[in-house]
Write a protein that holds these residues in place. Structure first.
Motif, PDB file in Angstrom:
ATOM      1  N   MET A   1      29.922  10.527  -6.440  1.00  0.00           N
ATOM      2  CA  MET A   1      30.689  11.755  -6.465  1.00  0.00           C
ATOM      3  C   MET A   1      31.523  11.862  -5.183  1.00  0.00           C
ATOM      4  O   MET A   1      31.057  11.507  -4.108  1.00  0.00           O
ATOM      5  N   SER A   2      32.733  12.333  -5.306  1.00  0.00           N
ATOM      6  CA  SER A   2      33.628  12.450  -4.160  1.00  0.00           C
ATOM      7  C   SER A   2      33.226  13.631  -3.285  1.00  0.00           C
ATOM      8  O   SER A   2      32.606  14.594  -3.742  1.00  0.00           O
ATOM      9  N   LEU A   3      33.587  13.565  -2.015  1.00  0.00           N
ATOM     10  CA  LEU A   3      33.324  14.677  -1.090  1.00  0.00           C
ATOM     11  C   LEU A   3      34.409  15.741  -1.159  1.00  0.00           C
ATOM     12  O   LEU A   3      34.282  16.801  -0.538  1.00  0.00           O
ATOM     13  N   GLN A   4      35.502  15.472  -1.889  1.00  0.00           N
ATOM     14  CA  GLN A   4      36.568  16.467  -2.010  1.00  0.00           C
ATOM     15  C   GLN A   4      36.076  17.683  -2.782  1.00  0.00           C
ATOM     16  O   GLN A   4      35.317  17.547  -3.742  1.00  0.00           O
ATOM     17  N   LYS A   5      36.491  18.847  -2.367  1.00  0.00           N
ATOM     18  CA  LYS A   5      36.043  20.097  -3.001  1.00  0.00           C
ATOM     19  C   LYS A   5      36.554  20.173  -4.438  1.00  0.00           C
ATOM     20  O   LYS A   5      37.752  20.026  -4.677  1.00  0.00           O
ATOM     21  N   GLY A   6      35.614  20.385  -5.341  1.00  0.00           N
ATOM     22  CA  GLY A   6      35.977  20.523  -6.748  1.00  0.00           C
ATOM     23  C   GLY A   6      36.122  19.211  -7.493  1.00  0.00           C
ATOM     24  O   GLY A   6      36.277  19.212  -8.707  1.00  0.00           O
ATOM     25  N   ASN A   7      36.082  18.072  -6.796  1.00  0.00           N
ATOM     26  CA  ASN A   7      36.227  16.773  -7.464  1.00  0.00           C
ATOM     27  C   ASN A   7      34.840  16.261  -7.862  1.00  0.00           C
ATOM     28  O   ASN A   7      34.070  15.814  -7.024  1.00  0.00           O
ATOM     29  N   VAL A   8      34.521  16.364  -9.147  1.00  0.00           N
ATOM     30  CA  VAL A   8      33.201  15.952  -9.629  1.00  0.00           C
ATOM     31  C   VAL A   8      33.247  14.624 -10.378  1.00  0.00           C
ATOM     32  O   VAL A   8      32.211  14.120 -10.804  1.00  0.00           O
ATOM     33  N   GLN A   9      34.428  14.068 -10.538  1.00  0.00           N
ATOM     34  CA  GLN A   9      34.572  12.789 -11.251  1.00  0.00           C
ATOM     35  C   GLN A   9      34.585  11.641 -10.250  1.00  0.00           C
ATOM     36  O   GLN A   9      35.309  11.695  -9.263  1.00  0.00           O
ATOM     37  N   ARG A  10      33.781  10.603 -10.523  1.00  0.00           N
ATOM     38  CA  ARG A  10      33.800   9.420  -9.678  1.00  0.00           C
ATOM     39  C   ARG A  10      34.273   8.235 -10.515  1.00  0.00           C
ATOM     40  O   ARG A  10      33.759   8.009 -11.605  1.00  0.00           O
ATOM     41  N   THR A  11      35.213   7.515 -10.003  1.00  0.00           N
ATOM     42  CA  THR A  11      35.792   6.420 -10.789  1.00  0.00           C
ATOM     43  C   THR A  11      35.161   5.081 -10.458  1.00  0.00           C
ATOM     44  O   THR A  11      35.107   4.204 -11.307  1.00  0.00           O
ATOM     45  N   ARG A  12      34.685   4.900  -9.218  1.00  0.00           N
ATOM     46  CA  ARG A  12      34.127   3.603  -8.843  1.00  0.00           C
ATOM     47  C   ARG A  12      32.705   3.447  -9.380  1.00  0.00           C
ATOM     48  O   ARG A  12      32.004   4.431  -9.594  1.00  0.00           O
ATOM     49  N   PRO A  13      32.266   2.190  -9.591  1.00  0.00           N
ATOM     50  CA  PRO A  13      30.862   1.968  -9.996  1.00  0.00           C
ATOM     51  C   PRO A  13      29.921   2.143  -8.820  1.00  0.00           C
ATOM     52  O   PRO A  13      30.377   2.258  -7.669  1.00  0.00           O
ATOM     53  N   GLN A  14      28.627   2.175  -9.062  1.00  0.00           N
ATOM     54  CA  GLN A  14      27.673   2.349  -7.963  1.00  0.00           C
ATOM     55  C   GLN A  14      27.759   1.172  -6.999  1.00  0.00           C
ATOM     56  O   GLN A  14      28.058   0.044  -7.396  1.00  0.00           O
ATOM     57  N   LYS A  15      27.483   1.459  -5.728  1.00  0.00           N
ATOM     58  CA  LYS A  15      27.699   0.463  -4.682  1.00  0.00           C
ATOM     59  C   LYS A  15      26.653  -0.653  -4.728  1.00  0.00           C
ATOM     60  O   LYS A  15      26.976  -1.830  -4.653  1.00  0.00           O
ATOM     61  N   HIS A  16      25.361  -0.285  -4.814  1.00  0.00           N
ATOM     62  CA  HIS A  16      24.281  -1.273  -4.768  1.00  0.00           C
ATOM     63  C   HIS A  16      23.715  -1.457  -6.172  1.00  0.00           C
ATOM     64  O   HIS A  16      23.211  -0.509  -6.760  1.00  0.00           O
ATOM     65  N   ARG A  17      23.821  -2.675  -6.670  1.00  0.00           N
ATOM     66  CA  ARG A  17      23.334  -2.964  -8.021  1.00  0.00           C
ATOM     67  C   ARG A  17      22.346  -4.117  -7.980  1.00  0.00           C
ATOM     68  O   ARG A  17      22.515  -5.067  -7.206  1.00  0.00           O
ATOM     69  N   ASN A  18      21.326  -4.020  -8.828  1.00  0.00           N
ATOM     70  CA  ASN A  18      20.352  -5.104  -8.915  1.00  0.00           C
ATOM     71  C   ASN A  18      20.894  -6.186  -9.844  1.00  0.00           C
ATOM     72  O   ASN A  18      21.209  -5.921 -11.001  1.00  0.00           O
ATOM     73  N   HIS A  19      20.971  -7.391  -9.313  1.00  0.00           N
ATOM     74  CA  HIS A  19      21.460  -8.509 -10.123  1.00  0.00           C
ATOM     75  C   HIS A  19      20.319  -9.230 -10.816  1.00  0.00           C
ATOM     76  O   HIS A  19      20.528  -9.927 -11.794  1.00  0.00           O
ATOM     77  N   THR A  20      19.092  -9.095 -10.295  1.00  0.00           N
ATOM     78  CA  THR A  20      17.921  -9.719 -10.920  1.00  0.00           C
ATOM     79  C   THR A  20      16.861  -8.658 -11.193  1.00  0.00           C
ATOM     80  O   THR A  20      16.782  -7.651 -10.493  1.00  0.00           O
ATOM     81  N   VAL A  21      16.043  -8.914 -12.199  1.00  0.00           N
ATOM     82  CA  VAL A  21      14.973  -7.984 -12.567  1.00  0.00           C
ATOM     83  C   VAL A  21      13.849  -8.081 -11.538  1.00  0.00           C
ATOM     84  O   VAL A  21      13.503  -9.169 -11.075  1.00  0.00           O
TER      85      VAL A  21
END
Length: 201
Positions: A1-21
């Motif tokens: 979520m963006s820190l801008q006031k009223g901006n609740v839409q996030r366009t980028r994917p999550q930063k840390h992702r698990n590549h292996t189980v």
């Protein structure tokens, strides 16, 4: 979520992702971990079973060092972690041993006597089948074993697997009985036709 006031839409994917189980026995191959992985959760409702299974899967499970006191009978008879009631009290009251609510309980693994009885019953059913159906059942068992090996699911519930095999065996037995009935009917029909032919002569 963006820190801008009223901006609740996030366009980028999550930063840390698990590549292996996550695998709890990848770096830790101690006997304690093997023992925890071999635990079969029973005498609890489905929700509590899922919670304890999650703890086992993600290495959060902490086994008891000594038995706990049961909340109903007051005896030190609770031997499983995260349970608050002994299995005897649970069976009497028909409640979950973790949340103490009346829900559908997951049954425990069969005792040695029950296991021997089930194995004998399975052998008797298998011997009563004709050769063709017996081979069909053995092929079905091999197919299940191959699927299990391909999926690499070592923690699959053995009771459900055994129930599948018993269901298949009974299904083959029932279909065999139906075939015998059809054969008897056709024999009766042939004999009645031959009787009619004799009367006409």
């Amino acid at each position: 979520m963006s820190l801008q006031k009223g901006n609740v839409q996030r366009t980028r994917p999550q930063k840390h992702r698990n590549h292996t189980v996550f695998k709890n026995s990848l770096h830790d191959t101690s006997n304690r971990t093997k023992l925890i992985n071999s635990i079969q959760v029973s005498d609890v409702c489905m929700r509590c079973k899922d919670i304890i299974d999650w703890k086992i899967k993600y290495k959060k499970y902490k086994p008891l060092s000594q038995p706990k006191t049961c909340v109903k009978c007051g005896q030190k008879s609770v031997k499983q972690a995260y349970h608050v009631m002994c299995s005897d009290c649970s069976k009497k009251l028909g409640v979950c041993t973790k949340c103490c609510q009346k829900k559908e309980i997951v049954p425990g693994p069969p005792t040695k006597n029950e296991q021997i009885k089930l194995d004998n019953e399975m052998k008797a059913l298998l011997q009563s089948l004709p050769e063709r159906r017996r081979r069909t059942f053995l092929r079905y068992m091999d197919k299940l074993a191959k699927q299990k090996k391909q999926e690499g699911d070592e923690l699959k519930d053995k009771d459900s697997e055994k129930n599948d095999l018993m269901d298949k065996l009974k299904e083959l037995k029932i279909s065999e009985d139906d075939d015998d009935d059809d054969f008897d009917d056709s024999e009766d029909g042939q004999s009645s036709n031959s009787d009619n032919d004799e009367k006409q002569d």
